[in-house]
Write a protein that holds these residues in place. Sequence first.
Motif, PDB file in Angstrom:
ATOM      1  N   VAL A 172      -1.033   5.411   1.548  1.00 50.21           N
ATOM      2  CA  VAL A 172      -0.430   5.925   0.312  1.00 50.21           C
ATOM      3  C   VAL A 172       0.510   7.072   0.665  1.00 50.21           C
ATOM      4  N   TRP A 173       1.754   6.957   0.213  1.00 49.70           N
ATOM      5  CA  TRP A 173       2.751   7.983   0.508  1.00 49.70           C
ATOM      6  C   TRP A 173       2.777   9.046  -0.585  1.00 49.70           C
ATOM      7  N   ASN A 174       2.706  10.308  -0.181  1.00 53.18           N
ATOM      8  CA  ASN A 174       2.913  11.431  -1.092  1.00 53.18           C
ATOM      9  C   ASN A 174       4.409  11.743  -1.089  1.00 53.18           C
ATOM     10  N   LEU A 175       5.039  11.725  -2.265  1.00 54.91           N
ATOM     11  CA  LEU A 175       6.491  11.853  -2.347  1.00 54.91           C
ATOM     12  C   LEU A 175       6.949  13.275  -2.644  1.00 54.91           C
ATOM     13  N   SER A 176       6.150  14.237  -2.268  1.00 62.69           N
ATOM     14  CA  SER A 176       6.495  15.632  -2.578  1.00 62.69           C
ATOM     15  C   SER A 176       7.595  16.182  -1.686  1.00 62.69           C
ATOM     16  N   ILE A 216       3.751   4.643 -14.111  1.00 61.98           N
ATOM     17  CA  ILE A 216       4.537   4.066 -13.025  1.00 61.98           C
ATOM     18  C   ILE A 216       6.006   4.266 -13.378  1.00 61.98           C
ATOM     19  N   ARG A 217       6.744   4.916 -12.478  1.00 56.49           N
ATOM     20  CA  ARG A 217       8.158   5.211 -12.740  1.00 56.49           C
ATOM     21  C   ARG A 217       9.012   4.878 -11.517  1.00 56.49           C
ATOM     22  N   ASP A 218      10.303   4.756 -11.765  1.00 57.67           N
ATOM     23  CA  ASP A 218      11.251   4.601 -10.661  1.00 57.67           C
ATOM     24  C   ASP A 218      11.458   5.947  -9.977  1.00 57.67           C
ATOM     25  N   SER A 219      11.611   5.917  -8.678  1.00 58.47           N
ATOM     26  CA  SER A 219      11.936   7.121  -7.909  1.00 58.47           C
ATOM     27  C   SER A 219      12.950   6.734  -6.846  1.00 58.47           C
ATOM     28  N   ALA A 224       6.867   4.239  -8.227  1.00 58.67           N
ATOM     29  CA  ALA A 224       5.874   5.210  -7.769  1.00 58.67           C
ATOM     30  C   ALA A 224       4.875   5.498  -8.883  1.00 58.67           C
ATOM     31  N   LEU A 225       3.678   5.860  -8.465  1.00 59.60           N
ATOM     32  CA  LEU A 225       2.659   6.337  -9.396  1.00 59.60           C
ATOM     33  C   LEU A 225       2.917   7.821  -9.628  1.00 59.60           C
ATOM     34  N   VAL A 226       3.174   8.210 -10.876  1.00 62.85           N
ATOM     35  CA  VAL A 226       3.513   9.593 -11.189  1.00 62.85           C
ATOM     36  C   VAL A 226       2.420  10.206 -12.057  1.00 62.85           C
ATOM     37  N   VAL A 227       1.856  11.302 -11.568  1.00 61.46           N
ATOM     38  CA  VAL A 227       0.805  12.025 -12.285  1.00 61.46           C
ATOM     39  C   VAL A 227       1.401  13.323 -12.815  1.00 61.46           C
ATOM     40  N   GLU A 228       1.354  13.486 -14.137  1.00 59.71           N
ATOM     41  CA  GLU A 228       1.843  14.711 -14.768  1.00 59.71           C
ATOM     42  C   GLU A 228       0.647  15.557 -15.179  1.00 59.71           C
ATOM     43  N   THR A 229       0.667  16.830 -14.801  1.00 60.22           N
ATOM     44  CA  THR A 229      -0.458  17.712 -15.127  1.00 60.22           C
ATOM     45  C   THR A 229      -0.170  18.506 -16.402  1.00 60.22           C
ATOM     46  N   LEU A 237       4.599  17.426 -11.515  1.00 62.33           N
ATOM     47  CA  LEU A 237       4.795  15.981 -11.407  1.00 62.33           C
ATOM     48  C   LEU A 237       4.498  15.595  -9.958  1.00 62.33           C
ATOM     49  N   LEU A 238       3.469  14.794  -9.755  1.00 60.32           N
ATOM     50  CA  LEU A 238       3.059  14.382  -8.421  1.00 60.32           C
ATOM     51  C   LEU A 238       3.321  12.892  -8.271  1.00 60.32           C
ATOM     52  N   GLY A 239       4.064  12.515  -7.232  1.00 56.29           N
ATOM     53  CA  GLY A 239       4.423  11.119  -7.034  1.00 56.29           C
ATOM     54  C   GLY A 239       3.759  10.514  -5.816  1.00 56.29           C
ATOM     55  N   PHE A 240       3.282   9.270  -5.960  1.00 60.36           N
ATOM     56  CA  PHE A 240       2.637   8.558  -4.850  1.00 60.36           C
ATOM     57  C   PHE A 240       3.183   7.129  -4.815  1.00 60.36           C
ATOM     58  N   GLN A 241       3.493   6.654  -3.620  1.00 57.20           N
ATOM     59  CA  GLN A 241       4.000   5.292  -3.464  1.00 57.20           C
ATOM     60  C   GLN A 241       2.935   4.434  -2.795  1.00 57.20           C
ATOM     61  N   ILE A 242       2.664   3.304  -3.440  1.00 52.78           N
ATOM     62  CA  ILE A 242       1.649   2.380  -2.946  1.00 52.78           C
ATOM     63  C   ILE A 242       2.272   0.984  -2.903  1.00 52.78           C
ATOM     64  N   ALA A 243       2.205   0.351  -1.767  1.00 51.83           N
ATOM     65  CA  ALA A 243       2.773  -0.995  -1.611  1.00 51.83           C
ATOM     66  C   ALA A 243       1.656  -1.986  -1.301  1.00 51.83           C
ATOM     67  N   PRO A 244       1.797  -3.244  -1.748  1.00 53.44           N
ATOM     68  CA  PRO A 244       2.903  -3.784  -2.551  1.00 53.44           C
ATOM     69  C   PRO A 244       2.783  -3.375  -4.020  1.00 53.44           C
ATOM     70  N   GLU A 245       3.725  -3.857  -4.845  1.00 53.01           N
ATOM     71  CA  GLU A 245       3.753  -3.469  -6.251  1.00 53.01           C
ATOM     72  C   GLU A 245       2.476  -3.891  -6.984  1.00 53.01           C
ATOM     73  N   GLU A 246       1.912  -5.050  -6.619  1.00 53.39           N
ATOM     74  CA  GLU A 246       0.690  -5.507  -7.275  1.00 53.39           C
ATOM     75  C   GLU A 246      -0.451  -4.519  -7.066  1.00 53.39           C
ATOM     76  N   LYS A 247      -0.500  -3.956  -5.855  1.00 52.23           N
ATOM     77  CA  LYS A 247      -1.543  -2.974  -5.557  1.00 52.23           C
ATOM     78  C   LYS A 247      -1.293  -1.687  -6.332  1.00 52.23           C
ATOM     79  N   LEU A 248      -0.029  -1.293  -6.441  1.00 47.76           N
ATOM     80  CA  LEU A 248       0.333  -0.104  -7.211  1.00 47.76           C
ATOM     81  C   LEU A 248      -0.150  -0.241  -8.653  1.00 47.76           C
TER      82      LEU A 248
END
Length: 346
Positions: A172-176, A216-219, A224-229, A237-248
């Motif tokens: 899982v990629w952290n997009l910070s 789930i938003r475009d980045s 990416a999975l985007v968590v807003e606190t 806003l914390l973004g995480f990329q999970i591949a493939p899209e089905e798993k995301l």
Amino acid sequence: MAAAAQEANMAVWHDREIRFDVHPNDIKCRSGEFIIDTLSSVEDTKGNNGDKGKLTITNIRLIWHSHASARINLSIGLYCIVTITVRNAKSKLRGSTESLYLLTKSGSSRYEFIFTNLVAGSSAMLNSVVAVHKAYDSTRLYREIRLRSSLLNKGQLRLLPKERLHNRYNGVWNLSSDQGNLGIFHITDVRLIWHAELNENFNVSVPYYQTKTIKIRDSKFGLALVVETTPYSGNYLLGFQIAPEEKLREVHKEITTLHKSYFANPEFGVEFSIEDQQSDQPATRLESKVDDIEILQSREHTDSYATYLTDAGKRDRDPVYSDELGLAIEKLPQGYTLSSLWDILS
């Protein structure tokens, strides 16, 4: 409209704010909140001197309301408490007596509350408030975002009491950062935890308590999975990329389900019962790690906020000449006199 109503139901202000004269429904325990102790004969000596009321101690706040009218009330979140002390106060119902002083902070305002137990010789109120606040203060991981903390031990996640691990995802990629960081995602029934594969101390823990939305938003890295606190935690806003899209999408659905389940019955982490409290070891003082704040007793005001406001933390006032002292002093706030300040300090 439905989304706004759902978001309102998830909002937890009860331990994070101080509110005055709230609707009687807001005095009732919300989901996840439970009563620890109740004292039925307590005076709000600062704001309603001479008015007998009930003090309720829950796992996330203190609630006082007048016996005369439930609409005269206070809701004091445990997070807001800075200092708890015992000092003498002048009660209309008990005269000069030891009372519980709470110095609190909510937003940019500081308030002082004074509660007097009208049952002579009882230390139950002090002991209960101090012990419950200590239990609340020691369980912050349930309710606060943590960055670069000791969340793991030799690669194993340190689970909190009552916390249950649901899933672990590698890759899982952290997009910070611009290039992203590859790591591992842990999903529990209380929070989300991510840490880098090569450095477990590079991590973040996000409780559902502080999570506003999960989408789930475009980045620039793709979906990416985007968590807003919540605003309480800084609106991150914390973004995480999970591949493939089905798993995301699978992970998004899982977290969303757990998030909703959490708010149906939140776990705030505070475990305490009066039976566990040792009455032979009364507590006398408790301070949170906040800058020292000087307390000034306010005079009578028509507005309930002003009644409890302290004057600490404001800028220095212009000097003025005092005929009474024969020297220059800081200009006193409106409604104060030198004699009243001497009465407070004596």
